[in-house]
Scaffold this motif. Sequence first.
Motif, PDB file in Angstrom:
ATOM      1  N   ASP A  62       3.595  13.578 -56.206  1.00  0.00           N
ATOM      2  CA  ASP A  62       2.317  13.853 -56.841  1.00  0.00           C
ATOM      3  C   ASP A  62       2.037  15.348 -56.858  1.00  0.00           C
ATOM      4  O   ASP A  62       2.558  16.095 -56.029  1.00  0.00           O
ATOM      5  N   LYS A  63       1.189  15.793 -57.770  1.00  0.00           N
ATOM      6  CA  LYS A  63       0.836  17.208 -57.906  1.00  0.00           C
ATOM      7  C   LYS A  63       0.274  17.798 -56.613  1.00  0.00           C
ATOM      8  O   LYS A  63       0.393  18.987 -56.374  1.00  0.00           O
ATOM      9  N   ASP A  64      -0.325  16.968 -55.752  1.00  0.00           N
ATOM     10  CA  ASP A  64      -0.861  17.463 -54.483  1.00  0.00           C
ATOM     11  C   ASP A  64       0.231  17.666 -53.431  1.00  0.00           C
ATOM     12  O   ASP A  64       0.019  18.345 -52.439  1.00  0.00           O
ATOM     13  N   VAL A  65       1.386  17.064 -53.650  1.00  0.00           N
ATOM     14  CA  VAL A  65       2.498  17.179 -52.708  1.00  0.00           C
ATOM     15  C   VAL A  65       3.461  18.286 -53.129  1.00  0.00           C
ATOM     16  O   VAL A  65       3.891  19.096 -52.319  1.00  0.00           O
ATOM     17  N   CYS A  66       3.786  18.338 -54.435  1.00  0.00           N
ATOM     18  CA  CYS A  66       4.733  19.341 -54.909  1.00  0.00           C
ATOM     19  C   CYS A  66       4.539  19.602 -56.393  1.00  0.00           C
ATOM     20  O   CYS A  66       4.775  18.710 -57.217  1.00  0.00           O
ATOM     21  N   ALA A  67       4.104  20.816 -56.702  1.00  0.00           N
ATOM     22  CA  ALA A  67       3.908  21.214 -58.096  1.00  0.00           C
ATOM     23  C   ALA A  67       4.066  22.720 -58.195  1.00  0.00           C
ATOM     24  O   ALA A  67       3.191  23.468 -57.785  1.00  0.00           O
ATOM     25  N   SER A  68       5.185  23.162 -58.713  1.00  0.00           N
ATOM     26  CA  SER A  68       5.409  24.594 -58.879  1.00  0.00           C
ATOM     27  C   SER A  68       5.114  24.981 -60.322  1.00  0.00           C
ATOM     28  O   SER A  68       5.838  24.594 -61.235  1.00  0.00           O
ATOM     29  N   ARG A  69       4.077  25.748 -60.504  1.00  0.00           N
ATOM     30  CA  ARG A  69       3.691  26.148 -61.852  1.00  0.00           C
ATOM     31  C   ARG A  69       4.682  27.151 -62.441  1.00  0.00           C
ATOM     32  O   ARG A  69       4.992  27.105 -63.623  1.00  0.00           O
ATOM     33  N   ILE A  70       5.175  28.081 -61.613  1.00  0.00           N
ATOM     34  CA  ILE A  70       6.003  29.173 -62.130  1.00  0.00           C
ATOM     35  C   ILE A  70       7.344  29.298 -61.420  1.00  0.00           C
ATOM     36  O   ILE A  70       8.375  29.444 -62.056  1.00  0.00           O
ATOM     37  N   GLN A  71       7.361  29.268 -60.102  1.00  0.00           N
ATOM     38  CA  GLN A  71       8.581  29.589 -59.348  1.00  0.00           C
ATOM     39  C   GLN A  71       9.651  28.515 -59.474  1.00  0.00           C
ATOM     40  O   GLN A  71       9.373  27.330 -59.509  1.00  0.00           O
ATOM     41  N   GLN A  72      10.882  28.988 -59.480  1.00  0.00           N
ATOM     42  CA  GLN A  72      12.037  28.102 -59.479  1.00  0.00           C
ATOM     43  C   GLN A  72      12.270  27.585 -58.063  1.00  0.00           C
ATOM     44  O   GLN A  72      12.376  28.371 -57.122  1.00  0.00           O
ATOM     45  N   PRO A  73      12.358  26.275 -57.851  1.00  0.00           N
ATOM     46  CA  PRO A  73      12.709  25.761 -56.529  1.00  0.00           C
ATOM     47  C   PRO A  73      14.103  26.247 -56.113  1.00  0.00           C
ATOM     48  O   PRO A  73      14.970  26.458 -56.964  1.00  0.00           O
ATOM     49  N   LEU A  74      14.288  26.404 -54.823  1.00  0.00           N
ATOM     50  CA  LEU A  74      15.574  26.856 -54.293  1.00  0.00           C
ATOM     51  C   LEU A  74      16.228  25.729 -53.508  1.00  0.00           C
ATOM     52  O   LEU A  74      15.556  25.011 -52.768  1.00  0.00           O
ATOM     53  N   TYR A  75      17.539  25.604 -53.643  1.00  0.00           N
ATOM     54  CA  TYR A  75      18.308  24.646 -52.873  1.00  0.00           C
ATOM     55  C   TYR A  75      19.155  25.417 -51.881  1.00  0.00           C
ATOM     56  O   TYR A  75      19.872  26.352 -52.256  1.00  0.00           O
ATOM     57  N   HIS A  76      19.063  25.021 -50.598  1.00  0.00           N
ATOM     58  CA  HIS A  76      19.867  25.681 -49.570  1.00  0.00           C
ATOM     59  C   HIS A  76      20.199  24.680 -48.469  1.00  0.00           C
ATOM     60  O   HIS A  76      19.299  24.102 -47.844  1.00  0.00           O
ATOM     61  N   GLU A  77      21.484  24.479 -48.250  1.00  0.00           N
ATOM     62  CA  GLU A  77      22.000  23.655 -47.155  1.00  0.00           C
ATOM     63  C   GLU A  77      21.266  22.319 -47.019  1.00  0.00           C
ATOM     64  O   GLU A  77      20.784  21.954 -45.952  1.00  0.00           O
ATOM     65  N   GLY A  78      21.188  21.593 -48.121  1.00  0.00           N
ATOM     66  CA  GLY A  78      20.650  20.242 -48.082  1.00  0.00           C
ATOM     67  C   GLY A  78      19.145  20.122 -48.146  1.00  0.00           C
ATOM     68  O   GLY A  78      18.619  19.014 -47.967  1.00  0.00           O
ATOM     69  N   HIS A  79      18.450  21.217 -48.410  1.00  0.00           N
ATOM     70  CA  HIS A  79      16.986  21.176 -48.485  1.00  0.00           C
ATOM     71  C   HIS A  79      16.485  21.940 -49.709  1.00  0.00           C
ATOM     72  O   HIS A  79      17.137  22.868 -50.184  1.00  0.00           O
ATOM     73  N   LEU A  80      15.308  21.536 -50.176  1.00  0.00           N
ATOM     74  CA  LEU A  80      14.627  22.227 -51.261  1.00  0.00           C
ATOM     75  C   LEU A  80      13.494  23.062 -50.694  1.00  0.00           C
ATOM     76  O   LEU A  80      12.723  22.593 -49.838  1.00  0.00           O
ATOM     77  N   TYR A  81      13.377  24.288 -51.180  1.00  0.00           N
ATOM     78  CA  TYR A  81      12.277  25.188 -50.819  1.00  0.00           C
ATOM     79  C   TYR A  81      11.506  25.459 -52.096  1.00  0.00           C
ATOM     80  O   TYR A  81      12.054  25.996 -53.062  1.00  0.00           O
ATOM     81  N   VAL A  82      10.243  25.031 -52.111  1.00  0.00           N
ATOM     82  CA  VAL A  82       9.452  25.057 -53.339  1.00  0.00           C
ATOM     83  C   VAL A  82       8.142  25.787 -53.092  1.00  0.00           C
ATOM     84  O   VAL A  82       7.433  25.491 -52.122  1.00  0.00           O
ATOM     85  N   GLY A  83       7.835  26.727 -53.967  1.00  0.00           N
ATOM     86  CA  GLY A  83       6.514  27.351 -53.962  1.00  0.00           C
ATOM     87  C   GLY A  83       5.568  26.413 -54.679  1.00  0.00           C
ATOM     88  O   GLY A  83       5.462  26.441 -55.898  1.00  0.00           O
ATOM     89  N   SER A  84       4.905  25.544 -53.945  1.00  0.00           N
ATOM     90  CA  SER A  84       4.055  24.508 -54.533  1.00  0.00           C
ATOM     91  C   SER A  84       2.672  25.085 -54.807  1.00  0.00           C
ATOM     92  O   SER A  84       1.712  24.805 -54.087  1.00  0.00           O
ATOM     93  N   ASN A  85       2.600  25.912 -55.823  1.00  0.00           N
ATOM     94  CA  ASN A  85       1.363  26.605 -56.159  1.00  0.00           C
ATOM     95  C   ASN A  85       1.114  26.487 -57.650  1.00  0.00           C
ATOM     96  O   ASN A  85       1.905  26.941 -58.456  1.00  0.00           O
ATOM     97  N   SER A  86       0.000  25.871 -58.005  1.00  0.00           N
ATOM     98  CA  SER A  86      -0.323  25.663 -59.412  1.00  0.00           C
ATOM     99  C   SER A  86      -1.832  25.786 -59.603  1.00  0.00           C
ATOM    100  O   SER A  86      -2.558  26.092 -58.663  1.00  0.00           O
TER     101      SER A  86
END
Length: 188
Positions: A62-86
């Motif tokens: 859901d948008k309250d859990v993960c929603a990146s308006r601009i930044q590209q999510p990053l994948y590193h060693e089995g995990h996603l790093y997301v700037g969840s800012n919209s």
Amino acid sequence: ALDTGKMLWTYEGWYCKIPIPYPTILPDDRLFITGGYDAGSVMLQVSQQDGAFAVKELFKLDKDVCASRIQQPLYHEGHLYVGSNSNEGMGGLRCFTLDGKLLWSTADDDTLPTIERGNLLLVDGLILGMQGDEGTLHLIEPSPEGYKELAQASVFRGKKIWTPMALSQGKLVLRDQRYLKCLDLATR
């Protein structure tokens, strides 16, 4: 298909009126798609058997859990790093497992940067994160255990520092609404 232009598969279960981040390609033929404007995020898996393609939705966030308006999510060693800012909320920098479990968020601690809508860049196993609403560049060690900042530097003063960063031969090029800067990251 590149050679014929034939549509191989489609997915219509996610909508974003202004999609900015492109799909993040992950192992096992998975795609992670995110967006602002009430879109949220989705994980898909594409498969092919005997020349026929299929797409399967693995999960939605859901948008309250993960929603990146601009930044590209990053994948590193089995995990996603997301700037969840919209527009709908500032959820901060967040770490997710590849099955959609939220491990941590910088928005849970007022002393940590949210990254706002600033850019994220993965360099030599470290994350560079620009605080988009005030211009501080953060050097972050990606870790599923929690946010681990190694250093920070004030680079800009201002707002809407949302542009992508570029790195070439140890030189980091970044800009805000007025200035273009180049930082030498190769020397200490």
